[in-house]
Design a protein around this motif. Sequence first.
Motif, PDB file in Angstrom:
ATOM      1  N   UNK A 190       0.866  -1.177   0.000  1.00 31.46           N
ATOM      2  CA  UNK A 190       0.000   0.000   0.000  1.00 31.46           C
ATOM      3  C   UNK A 190       0.901   1.225   0.000  1.00 31.46           C
ATOM      4  N   UNK A 191       0.822   2.007  -1.059  1.00 35.36           N
ATOM      5  CA  UNK A 191       1.591   3.246  -1.137  1.00 35.36           C
ATOM      6  C   UNK A 191       0.691   4.376  -0.645  1.00 35.36           C
ATOM      7  N   UNK A 192       0.968   4.844   0.547  1.00 36.66           N
ATOM      8  CA  UNK A 192       0.196   5.900   1.204  1.00 36.66           C
ATOM      9  C   UNK A 192       0.827   7.240   0.841  1.00 36.66           C
ATOM     10  N   UNK A 193       0.142   8.014   0.004  1.00 37.25           N
ATOM     11  CA  UNK A 193       0.694   9.280  -0.467  1.00 37.25           C
ATOM     12  C   UNK A 193       0.130  10.442   0.352  1.00 37.25           C
ATOM     13  N   UNK A 194       0.832  10.796   1.410  1.00 33.71           N
ATOM     14  CA  UNK A 194       0.443  11.963   2.190  1.00 33.71           C
ATOM     15  C   UNK A 194       0.164  11.706   3.643  1.00 33.71           C
ATOM     16  N   UNK A 195      -0.062  10.471   4.033  1.00 34.51           N
ATOM     17  CA  UNK A 195      -0.334  10.165   5.434  1.00 34.51           C
ATOM     18  C   UNK A 195      -1.820   9.977   5.680  1.00 34.51           C
ATOM     19  N   UNK A 196      -2.287   8.741   5.692  1.00 30.22           N
ATOM     20  CA  UNK A 196      -3.692   8.447   5.941  1.00 30.22           C
ATOM     21  C   UNK A 196      -4.105   8.932   7.326  1.00 30.22           C
ATOM     22  N   UNK A 197      -5.295   9.493   7.427  1.00 31.33           N
ATOM     23  CA  UNK A 197      -5.861   9.894   8.713  1.00 31.33           C
ATOM     24  C   UNK A 197      -6.823   8.796   9.142  1.00 31.33           C
ATOM     25  N   UNK A 198      -6.451   8.042  10.155  1.00 33.40           N
ATOM     26  CA  UNK A 198      -7.232   6.873  10.568  1.00 33.40           C
ATOM     27  C   UNK A 198      -8.298   7.267  11.579  1.00 33.40           C
ATOM     28  N   UNK A 244       3.142  -3.236   8.096  1.00 27.50           N
ATOM     29  CA  UNK A 244       4.358  -3.735   7.439  1.00 27.50           C
ATOM     30  C   UNK A 244       4.244  -3.741   5.916  1.00 27.50           C
ATOM     31  N   UNK A 245       3.014  -3.616   5.407  1.00 26.24           N
ATOM     32  CA  UNK A 245       2.822  -3.575   3.957  1.00 26.24           C
ATOM     33  C   UNK A 245       2.668  -2.141   3.432  1.00 26.24           C
ATOM     34  N   UNK A 246       2.755  -1.166   4.314  1.00 23.28           N
ATOM     35  CA  UNK A 246       2.520   0.229   3.935  1.00 23.28           C
ATOM     36  C   UNK A 246       3.840   0.970   3.819  1.00 23.28           C
ATOM     37  N   UNK A 247       3.999   1.709   2.744  1.00 21.27           N
ATOM     38  CA  UNK A 247       5.047   2.719   2.651  1.00 21.27           C
ATOM     39  C   UNK A 247       4.329   4.062   2.671  1.00 21.27           C
ATOM     40  N   UNK A 248       4.518   4.816   3.751  1.00 19.03           N
ATOM     41  CA  UNK A 248       3.783   6.063   3.969  1.00 19.03           C
ATOM     42  C   UNK A 248       4.669   7.256   3.658  1.00 19.03           C
ATOM     43  N   UNK A 249       4.254   8.035   2.665  1.00 16.58           N
ATOM     44  CA  UNK A 249       4.967   9.245   2.285  1.00 16.58           C
ATOM     45  C   UNK A 249       4.259  10.443   2.906  1.00 16.58           C
ATOM     46  N   UNK A 250       4.836  11.006   3.940  1.00 13.92           N
ATOM     47  CA  UNK A 250       4.297  12.209   4.545  1.00 13.92           C
ATOM     48  C   UNK A 250       4.878  13.426   3.816  1.00 13.92           C
ATOM     49  N   UNK A 251       4.506  14.611   4.244  1.00 13.68           N
ATOM     50  CA  UNK A 251       4.942  15.813   3.524  1.00 13.68           C
ATOM     51  C   UNK A 251       6.451  15.900   3.420  1.00 13.68           C
ATOM     52  N   UNK A 252       7.153  15.535   4.495  1.00 18.97           N
ATOM     53  CA  UNK A 252       8.618  15.684   4.474  1.00 18.97           C
ATOM     54  C   UNK A 252       9.349  14.524   5.141  1.00 18.97           C
ATOM     55  N   UNK A 253       8.687  13.378   5.259  1.00 16.53           N
ATOM     56  CA  UNK A 253       9.366  12.183   5.758  1.00 16.53           C
ATOM     57  C   UNK A 253       8.621  10.941   5.276  1.00 16.53           C
ATOM     58  N   UNK A 254       9.294   9.807   5.337  1.00 14.63           N
ATOM     59  CA  UNK A 254       8.749   8.559   4.804  1.00 14.63           C
ATOM     60  C   UNK A 254       8.967   7.446   5.828  1.00 14.63           C
ATOM     61  N   UNK A 255       7.957   6.578   5.943  1.00 13.54           N
ATOM     62  CA  UNK A 255       8.093   5.415   6.811  1.00 13.54           C
ATOM     63  C   UNK A 255       7.727   4.150   6.047  1.00 13.54           C
ATOM     64  N   UNK A 256       8.592   3.158   6.161  1.00 14.77           N
ATOM     65  CA  UNK A 256       8.346   1.844   5.571  1.00 14.77           C
ATOM     66  C   UNK A 256       8.655   0.813   6.643  1.00 14.77           C
ATOM     67  N   UNK A 257       7.612   0.340   7.331  1.00 12.48           N
ATOM     68  CA  UNK A 257       7.836  -0.567   8.443  1.00 12.48           C
ATOM     69  C   UNK A 257       8.638   0.101   9.537  1.00 12.48           C
ATOM     70  N   UNK A 258       9.775  -0.477   9.895  1.00 14.59           N
ATOM     71  CA  UNK A 258      10.612   0.096  10.946  1.00 14.59           C
ATOM     72  C   UNK A 258      11.592   1.127  10.404  1.00 14.59           C
ATOM     73  N   UNK A 259      11.620   1.322   9.101  1.00 19.05           N
ATOM     74  CA  UNK A 259      12.543   2.281   8.500  1.00 19.05           C
ATOM     75  C   UNK A 259      11.894   3.649   8.384  1.00 19.05           C
ATOM     76  N   UNK A 260      12.616   4.675   8.792  1.00 15.49           N
ATOM     77  CA  UNK A 260      12.134   6.055   8.693  1.00 15.49           C
ATOM     78  C   UNK A 260      13.184   6.885   7.969  1.00 15.49           C
TER      79      UNK A 260
END
Length: 568
Positions: free
Chosen positions: A283-291, A306-322
């Motif tokens: 799941x490529x999250x473009x912008x940061x889902x609001x749950x 663990x299946x989400x790569x979240x692209x926030x405005x100025x940072x990215x998270x993929x599982x435990x990687x930031x």
Amino acid sequence: MTPSVVTYALDRLADLGIGHVFGVPGDYAFPINDAVEVHRRLSWVPSANELNAAYAADGYARRRGAAIVCTTYGVGELSALNGLMGSMAERLPVFHLVGTPSLRIVRQGLICHHTLGDRNYDRFEAISASASCVSARLTPENAVIELERVIDKALEESRPAYLTFPMDLALMPITGTPIQGSPLGVIDQHDSVAAELEAVLDLLEARIASASRPVVLPTITLKRFGLVNAFEEFLKASGLAYATTPMDKALLSEQHPAFLGMYNGGRSTPAALQSVVEDADLVVDLGGLVLEDLNTGLWSGSLDPNRIVALHADWVQAGHQVFTSVSISDVLAGLTRRFQSSSNRLSYWGEHRPVQPAPMLPRVGAPDQPTDSASFYPRLQQFLRPNDLLLSETGTCLLKLNAIRLPDGVTMESQTLWGSIGWGTPAALGCALAEPERRVVLVTGDGAHQLTVQEIGVMGFTGVNPVVIVLNNGLHGIEALISETGHAYNDLPPWRYANIPAALGCKGWWCGRAGTVAELEQAFSAISAHQGAAYLEVLIPAEESQPLAEEVIEIFHQTTTPKSALPD
């Protein structure tokens, strides 16, 4: 000639492309009011009250990229706070300009109006500043440097800013060298560190290439930072398909060949979309889902982090990687370039989509049948035309509109996260002024409309031409839905809604009332043929607003003591 503090501030904000100032005049704000009145690039919009002004600025910022609201010290600024908090929640850069008592009064310790009589002149600053991401008190000495800091931060965060102008200082000339600003759209809100950016691009390229069931979930962050076109180019280059949550509805046309539908947990449309998203291996999250509750079908979704790569405005998270200092605009541009230079374009569009979006609603209801939701929404769907901006008030109408597929080229605005009823009518005014080339179609309930109906008069005064549709069921329907039937506090005073525009001075408006399906069809035909604004009251049975099941309301409110589960 050296500009005054207030003139320079207005010049810098007008440089962004803002053309209107929403507000209510007040004596402490007279220096701001006077400067707006003679400003060659700004027009004053006489809002009925400060809350409505903030709501209207919220709508304006959604379509123009930024907005200005002006209030007076204490009583004015505090009245605007609900609207500004909504802009904080929904990420909108609204510049709140407040006139305050002169420093001559403050230095003498004179007790003045709009205070508690305790000589604490700063009492309201902390309160109003809490509805912003940045604040400053402007003086002749700091105006140039502070405005750059405030504007930069407000655009970087895409959230409101709070600026105060003591009356005497506002009129004094600035001491620095004026700066000529740039319009929104050519300003980069975030920069990327090259190594972090390349690492993110490598990761995403590899994850997308290895995925067998990828899906993209874009968010309104893309709209807030002007990246919708970049997102569309990314889809075209990659061949990926996407779904939206209610908060992000109609980010692109819902007739786009890559569109899958509305992901809303257990209330997704189509229903099969839930498993497509939740079973996706990427799941490529473009912008940061609001749950949030209303954005997840009352938290009924189940997304594996663990299946989400979240692209926030100025940072990215993929599982435990930031990854930090990574701009979402740079990531989109970089991925698009990589896909364009690759021969391995994916194909998840059109007939290759894992699920097809919901079809258009069928028309139901005989001509003499009383109007209801089942007959209204299919006809509204067909009434909308390309380039329309559909604006939904918070309430049961938003729940209905989220579930339907919009016609080609129709975009939509709502306030899903903050959810303040009454927002819709003033926000429609702001949207119409921000984008006069679009037809704004507002759908509101009668309960919400009664809160802020005065802005209909401002619409007539400013000459905008929206279509205002008021669904009249005689009660606060959304409150009845999540409580119980029969509460007197949900009942509304009966208004003659179709008479309101004329009573508020609107001229040339088409106004009418529909109580049967035939009358509804005739009204939509008449509005389509009318060159100007329109106001339509549609009767909806109060009986439709039946409470949700007790277990659903409990999920929503969680007021019952949990039952202890004994171990096996």
